[in-house]
Design an enzyme around this catalytic site. Structure first.
Site, PDB file in Angstrom:
ATOM      1  N   GLY A  15       5.480 -13.957  -1.785  1.00 24.69           N
ATOM      2  CA  GLY A  15       5.581 -13.795  -3.232  1.00 24.69           C
ATOM      3  C   GLY A  15       4.968 -14.890  -4.074  1.00 24.69           C
ATOM      4  O   GLY A  15       5.391 -15.113  -5.211  1.00 24.69           O
ATOM      5  N   ASN A  17       1.917 -14.906  -5.430  1.00 25.71           N
ATOM      6  CA  ASN A  17       1.274 -14.280  -6.604  1.00 25.71           C
ATOM      7  C   ASN A  17       2.320 -13.771  -7.592  1.00 25.71           C
ATOM      8  O   ASN A  17       2.138 -13.878  -8.813  1.00 25.71           O
ATOM      9  CB  ASN A  17       0.350 -13.142  -6.160  1.00 25.71           C
ATOM     10  CG  ASN A  17      -0.999 -13.658  -5.713  1.00 25.71           C
ATOM     11  OD1 ASN A  17      -1.798 -14.112  -6.524  1.00 25.71           O
ATOM     12  ND2 ASN A  17      -1.240 -13.632  -4.404  1.00 25.71           N
ATOM     13  N   MET A  92       2.965  -4.688   1.427  1.00 35.23           N
ATOM     14  CA  MET A  92       2.280  -4.313   2.668  1.00 35.23           C
ATOM     15  C   MET A  92       2.596  -2.885   3.099  1.00 35.23           C
ATOM     16  O   MET A  92       2.824  -2.622   4.281  1.00 35.23           O
ATOM     17  CB  MET A  92       2.659  -5.303   3.778  1.00 35.23           C
ATOM     18  CG  MET A  92       2.278  -6.740   3.461  1.00 35.23           C
ATOM     19  SD  MET A  92       0.524  -6.949   3.088  1.00 35.23           S
ATOM     20  CE  MET A  92      -0.150  -6.793   4.729  1.00 35.23           C
ATOM     21  N   ARG A  93       2.595  -1.975   2.149  1.00 28.99           N
ATOM     22  CA  ARG A  93       2.899  -0.600   2.491  1.00 28.99           C
ATOM     23  C   ARG A  93       2.021   0.318   1.665  1.00 28.99           C
ATOM     24  O   ARG A  93       1.821   0.068   0.476  1.00 28.99           O
ATOM     25  CB  ARG A  93       4.364  -0.331   2.124  1.00 28.99           C
ATOM     26  CG  ARG A  93       5.112   0.443   3.140  1.00 28.99           C
ATOM     27  CD  ARG A  93       6.547   0.586   2.779  1.00 28.99           C
ATOM     28  NE  ARG A  93       6.905   1.999   2.760  1.00 28.99           N
ATOM     29  CZ  ARG A  93       6.900   2.770   3.826  1.00 28.99           C
ATOM     30  NH1 ARG A  93       6.561   2.280   4.993  1.00 28.99           N
ATOM     31  NH2 ARG A  93       7.212   4.041   3.749  1.00 28.99           N
ATOM     32  N   ASN A 109      -3.606  -4.248  -8.148  1.00 32.58           N
ATOM     33  CA  ASN A 109      -3.400  -4.990  -6.902  1.00 32.58           C
ATOM     34  C   ASN A 109      -4.321  -6.203  -6.905  1.00 32.58           C
ATOM     35  O   ASN A 109      -5.346  -6.203  -7.584  1.00 32.58           O
ATOM     36  CB  ASN A 109      -3.759  -4.091  -5.710  1.00 32.58           C
ATOM     37  CG  ASN A 109      -3.530  -4.769  -4.377  1.00 32.58           C
ATOM     38  OD1 ASN A 109      -2.555  -5.516  -4.197  1.00 32.58           O
ATOM     39  ND2 ASN A 109      -4.420  -4.521  -3.427  1.00 32.58           N
ATOM     40  N   HIS A 111      -6.492  -8.534  -4.135  1.00 36.12           N
ATOM     41  CA  HIS A 111      -6.979  -8.481  -2.762  1.00 36.12           C
ATOM     42  C   HIS A 111      -7.795  -9.741  -2.485  1.00 36.12           C
ATOM     43  O   HIS A 111      -8.607 -10.152  -3.318  1.00 36.12           O
ATOM     44  CB  HIS A 111      -7.853  -7.229  -2.581  1.00 36.12           C
ATOM     45  CG  HIS A 111      -8.340  -7.056  -1.179  1.00 36.12           C
ATOM     46  ND1 HIS A 111      -7.503  -6.679  -0.153  1.00 36.12           N
ATOM     47  CD2 HIS A 111      -9.560  -7.243  -0.626  1.00 36.12           C
ATOM     48  CE1 HIS A 111      -8.200  -6.637   0.975  1.00 36.12           C
ATOM     49  NE2 HIS A 111      -9.446  -6.970   0.715  1.00 36.12           N
ATOM     50  N   SER A 138     -10.091 -10.384  -5.777  1.00 37.29           N
ATOM     51  CA  SER A 138     -10.367  -9.351  -6.782  1.00 37.29           C
ATOM     52  C   SER A 138      -9.062  -8.709  -7.247  1.00 37.29           C
ATOM     53  O   SER A 138      -8.169  -8.468  -6.428  1.00 37.29           O
ATOM     54  CB  SER A 138     -11.237  -8.236  -6.191  1.00 37.29           C
ATOM     55  OG  SER A 138     -12.363  -8.763  -5.519  1.00 37.29           O
ATOM     56  N   GLU A 145      -7.424   5.509  -2.195  1.00 31.82           N
ATOM     57  CA  GLU A 145      -8.199   4.860  -1.133  1.00 31.82           C
ATOM     58  C   GLU A 145      -7.836   3.374  -1.067  1.00 31.82           C
ATOM     59  O   GLU A 145      -7.792   2.704  -2.104  1.00 31.82           O
ATOM     60  CB  GLU A 145      -9.700   4.982  -1.415  1.00 31.82           C
ATOM     61  CG  GLU A 145     -10.216   6.403  -1.405  1.00 31.82           C
ATOM     62  CD  GLU A 145     -10.018   7.076  -0.057  1.00 31.82           C
ATOM     63  OE1 GLU A 145     -10.305   6.430   0.967  1.00 31.82           O
ATOM     64  OE2 GLU A 145      -9.538   8.222  -0.033  1.00 31.82           O
ATOM     65  N   LEU A 146      -7.637   2.837   0.135  1.00 35.70           N
ATOM     66  CA  LEU A 146      -7.216   1.447   0.309  1.00 35.70           C
ATOM     67  C   LEU A 146      -8.231   0.455  -0.290  1.00 35.70           C
ATOM     68  O   LEU A 146      -9.415   0.498   0.051  1.00 35.70           O
ATOM     69  CB  LEU A 146      -7.038   1.155   1.811  1.00 35.70           C
ATOM     70  CG  LEU A 146      -6.544  -0.242   2.165  1.00 35.70           C
ATOM     71  CD1 LEU A 146      -5.093  -0.429   1.734  1.00 35.70           C
ATOM     72  CD2 LEU A 146      -6.708  -0.505   3.653  1.00 35.70           C
ATOM     73  N   ASP A 147      -7.750  -0.404  -1.172  1.00 36.46           N
ATOM     74  CA  ASP A 147      -8.553  -1.495  -1.769  1.00 36.46           C
ATOM     75  C   ASP A 147      -9.850  -0.976  -2.403  1.00 36.46           C
ATOM     76  O   ASP A 147     -10.893  -1.638  -2.324  1.00 36.46           O
ATOM     77  CB  ASP A 147      -8.896  -2.559  -0.697  1.00 36.46           C
ATOM     78  CG  ASP A 147      -7.655  -3.152  -0.050  1.00 36.46           C
ATOM     79  OD1 ASP A 147      -6.627  -3.259  -0.740  1.00 36.46           O
ATOM     80  OD2 ASP A 147      -7.719  -3.512   1.143  1.00 36.46           O
TER      81      ASP A 147
HETATM   82  C1  GRF Z   1      -2.409 -12.389  -1.060  1.00 36.92           C
HETATM   83  O1  GRF Z   1      -3.442 -12.989  -0.338  1.00 36.92           O
HETATM   84  C2  GRF Z   1      -2.915 -11.143  -1.733  1.00 36.92           C
HETATM   85  O2  GRF Z   1      -4.251 -11.212  -2.100  1.00 36.92           O
HETATM   86  C3  GRF Z   1      -2.729 -10.095  -0.670  1.00 36.92           C
HETATM   87  O3  GRF Z   1      -1.546 -10.440  -0.003  1.00 36.92           O
HETATM   88  C4  GRF Z   1      -1.315 -11.844  -0.144  1.00 36.92           C
HETATM   89  C5  GRF Z   1       0.039 -11.989  -0.744  1.00 36.92           C
HETATM   90  O4  GRF Z   1       0.442 -13.336  -0.814  1.00 36.92           O
HETATM   91  N1  GRF Z   1      -2.702  -8.763  -1.241  1.00 36.92           N
HETATM   92  P1  GRF Z   1       1.705 -13.730  -1.702  1.00 36.92           P
HETATM   93  O5  GRF Z   1       2.889 -12.944  -1.149  1.00 36.92           O
HETATM   94  O6  GRF Z   1       1.407 -13.375  -3.109  1.00 36.92           O
HETATM   95  O7  GRF Z   1       1.892 -15.194  -1.492  1.00 36.92           O
END
Ligand code: GRF
Length: 190
Positions: A15, A17, A92-93, A109, A111, A138, A145-147
């Site tokens: 967490g 971000n 992650m889902r 999102n 990435h 990004s 579609e994924l990412d």
């Molecule tokens: C980050 O690298 C983000 O880009 C990716 O998953 C990671 C999450 O990290 N989607 P955090 O949980 O925000 O530390």
């Protein structure tokens, strides 16, 4: 007082971000605020960070549930919190098409690559194998579609001689923490 955009954040892990978004949202001048943190992992470390920051949390284990039924639970929690936007931050889902459709245009999102390069996992190792001189992250709108959705903003960092995937991950993550709040602020005020 000016109304601020109400954002729910979905996490599965540490967490960082999410924490950057919460922190940014505390500034009075920020056009968004984080009103709920949702996790499909009940002991995700990010949940404790959210609680310390005083942000309500909703945690529910997804295991043993149909994807759509689980997403329906999340959707109800977001609605209850009055969320208008959803930011994925290490969630992650895969989301069900119904959830993505319901939040279309208001679901973002982050990435860890310069999309459209390196969708999916192991982005830093792939950037190193390709001998890229620049890496980054990004922020994009989420589609089925994924990412793959439209990119809102990218942040670049240099790849330095001798970098390991972990070195690069640290440098990119710092950029993620700068980029995500900025990109979300821009998006909600468009
Ligand atoms: C980050 O690298 C983000 O880009 C990716 O998953 C990671 C999450 O990290 N989607 P955090 O949980 O925000 O530390």
């Amino acid at each position: 007082m000016v109304e601020r955009a109400r954002v729910g954040v979905l996490i599965s892990g540490r967490g960082s971000n999410m924490a950057a978004l919460i922190e940014a949202g505390k500034a009075a001048a920020c056009p968004f605020e984080i009103v709920l943190v949702v996790s499909n992992v009940v002991d995700a470390p990010g949940l404790a960070l959210a609680e310390v920051a005083g942000v309500p949390i909703y945690a529910h284990d997804h295991r043993g549930m149909e994807r759509e039924a689980f997403d329906h639970l999340i959707d109800a929690a977001l609605a209850e919190a009055g969320a208008e936007w959803v930011a994925l931050a290490g969630y992650m889902r895969l989301l069900s098409p119904a959830f993505v459709a319901r939040w279309a245009g208001r679901l973002v999102n982050i990435h860890p690559s310069l999309l459209p390069k390196y969708k999916g996992l192991d982005t830093h190792a792939r950037a190193l194998v390709a001998e890229d001189k620049v890496a980054g992250c990004s922020v994009h709108l989420v589609t089925d579609e994924l990412d793959d959705g439209p990119v809102i903003a990218r942040g670049e960092v240099p790849v330095l001689p001798g970098d390991t995937p972990d070195d690069l991950a640290v440098r990119v993550l710092e950029e993620e923490h700068r980029l995500y709040p900025r990109a979300l602020a821009e998006l909600v005020t468009r």
